[in-house]
Design an enzyme around this catalytic site. Sequence first.
Site, PDB file in Angstrom:
ATOM      1  N   TRP A 294      -4.478   4.416   3.722  1.00 58.26           N
ATOM      2  CA  TRP A 294      -3.759   4.578   4.682  1.00 58.26           C
ATOM      3  C   TRP A 294      -2.790   3.109   5.032  1.00 58.26           C
ATOM      4  O   TRP A 294      -1.323   3.207   5.364  1.00 58.26           O
ATOM      5  CB  TRP A 294      -3.946   5.373   5.701  1.00 58.26           C
ATOM      6  CG  TRP A 294      -2.517   5.465   6.384  1.00 58.26           C
ATOM      7  CD1 TRP A 294      -1.540   6.578   6.801  1.00 58.26           C
ATOM      8  CD2 TRP A 294      -2.180   4.092   7.846  1.00 58.26           C
ATOM      9  NE1 TRP A 294      -0.745   6.305   7.607  1.00 58.26           N
ATOM     10  CE2 TRP A 294      -0.836   5.036   8.410  1.00 58.26           C
ATOM     11  CE3 TRP A 294      -2.761   3.800   8.796  1.00 58.26           C
ATOM     12  CZ2 TRP A 294      -0.573   4.649   9.459  1.00 58.26           C
ATOM     13  CZ3 TRP A 294      -2.168   2.541   9.564  1.00 58.26           C
ATOM     14  CH2 TRP A 294      -0.395   3.424  10.045  1.00 58.26           C
ATOM     15  N   HIS A 295      -2.870   2.815   4.722  1.00 59.18           N
ATOM     16  CA  HIS A 295      -2.917   0.598   5.342  1.00 59.18           C
ATOM     17  C   HIS A 295      -1.889   0.385   3.805  1.00 59.18           C
ATOM     18  O   HIS A 295      -1.279  -0.127   4.466  1.00 59.18           O
ATOM     19  CB  HIS A 295      -3.864   0.060   5.325  1.00 59.18           C
ATOM     20  CG  HIS A 295      -4.676   0.545   7.269  1.00 59.18           C
ATOM     21  ND1 HIS A 295      -5.239   1.102   7.395  1.00 59.18           N
ATOM     22  CD2 HIS A 295      -4.130  -0.452   8.495  1.00 59.18           C
ATOM     23  CE1 HIS A 295      -5.984   1.250   8.913  1.00 59.18           C
ATOM     24  NE2 HIS A 295      -4.831  -0.012   9.983  1.00 59.18           N
ATOM     25  N   GLY A 296      -3.513   0.354   2.625  1.00 58.60           N
ATOM     26  CA  GLY A 296      -2.356  -0.211   2.399  1.00 58.60           C
ATOM     27  C   GLY A 296      -2.241   0.524   0.484  1.00 58.60           C
ATOM     28  O   GLY A 296      -3.549   0.953  -0.112  1.00 58.60           O
TER      29      GLY A 296
END
Length: 488
Positions: free
Chosen positions: A337-339
Amino acid sequence: MHWNEILLDFFSYHLDRPLLFNSATFWFWLIVVLSVYALIYQHNLARTIFLLAFSLYFYYKSSGIFVINLLLTIIFSYFLTFLMYQTKNLLFKKFLLFITVAFPLLVLGYFKYYNFFLDNVGALTGQNFDKADIFLPIGISFYTFQILSYVIDVYRGQLSPEKNLLDFAFYITFFPQLVAGPIVRASSFLPQLKKKIVLDSVEIQKGFFLILQGLIKKAIIADYIAQYNDIVFANPSGYSGFENLMALYGYALQIYCDFSGYSDMAIGMGKIMGFDLGINFNKPYQALNITDFWRRWHISLSSWLRDYLYIPLGGNRKGKIRTYVNLFITMLLGGLWHGASWRFVIWGGMHGLGLAIHKIWQKIAPTKLTEHVLWKIFSWLLTFHFVVFLWIFFRASTMQEAMAMFTQIFTAMDMAYVIPFFEVRKLFIVLLLLGFVIHFIPTQLYPTLENWFVRVPWPIKGLVFIIVVQLIIQLKSEGVQPFIYFQF
């Protein structure tokens, strides 16, 4: 500048000048918005329309034409969720849930993961695909998760669908939390829109205190120490192990001050307008174990992952092994989700592994040992450095840079650099120590400081504000530094 140029600038999106919390333009607009809000806040419809209009304008000035994508997602989710709630056929209800959840996820997947997908397909097949020129709309991960939580809560019967489209759109787009959270639950925020807003003087001053705190964290501490961190992370092999370690400690403080500073400002703005956006950080580097860290860090995301991913996977209800697997999968996806990079997958996976190991340890650890003060000190040191060293994967641009930093820290720790570093980087050291000292102030003392700020006369508050602004001006780098979490 002529009036036509001013109007053109007003209605134009500038990629190189997005409207950010830490820009002077935003604070001008905030003063205007709060001035108008003070006149209309008791009128629900006028308040909703006004703040919705400004929130959409704010998003347009941050992401340009992608405001249309935001609006389409809101409208689609609103009507499909309402239809899902009304249908009596369970199979059709599940089908509508699938469609309503899949649409925003597919949109997010295209913008955020399309090139990542091409890279991995190319690596597996030996083909070289041209990357698409895709602009990642600011805040898309945050508002997507916010919409998904609403849809799933309605499906579960934990929430009735919002009948008023304007209120639903306002809930999703409320400008303080739109582009970088907190990820606010509909069950918490929507009822606030139905109640009479009461602007309490004490809450307004607490909100102002949070905004100042956020500005200090972001625009003074994070932005200044980022200048050194960026230099080292750009070329870890060119610096000694000690210099790499200082940059790593610096980044640990930078990302905390940057993101929690944004959250403080967002929550503070909400308080000033009479809205409660919850809490998003609770001194995470004070955690004594990795489980406690995730109860304190990005609370709105970690609770979202727990409620909408970990528990649906089975949580801890299907045996020990399945519990550990569920934790690992949850954090793997949390990392993704972060990257869109394997570095974030590794970062998330290692946190998942850490959570699983801690659960095992809790079952076998002797109580006398875990309650001993020396163990608590060791446990804090271990947790802190586990989190800090994993930030390398989070910050490095490539795996090669990440491995180079690990290599330098563990094989090139030349202490001859210590004294020269302290002589050259005095202000970096001062702000680094100041940031951690502030962070480690006991939690119970914070309300005392907040109440002191509320009690002091307004001239003192004004003086504090002037000092903060002056420090920002003196320490700022060239240009306004975007918030780290805008890239997610």
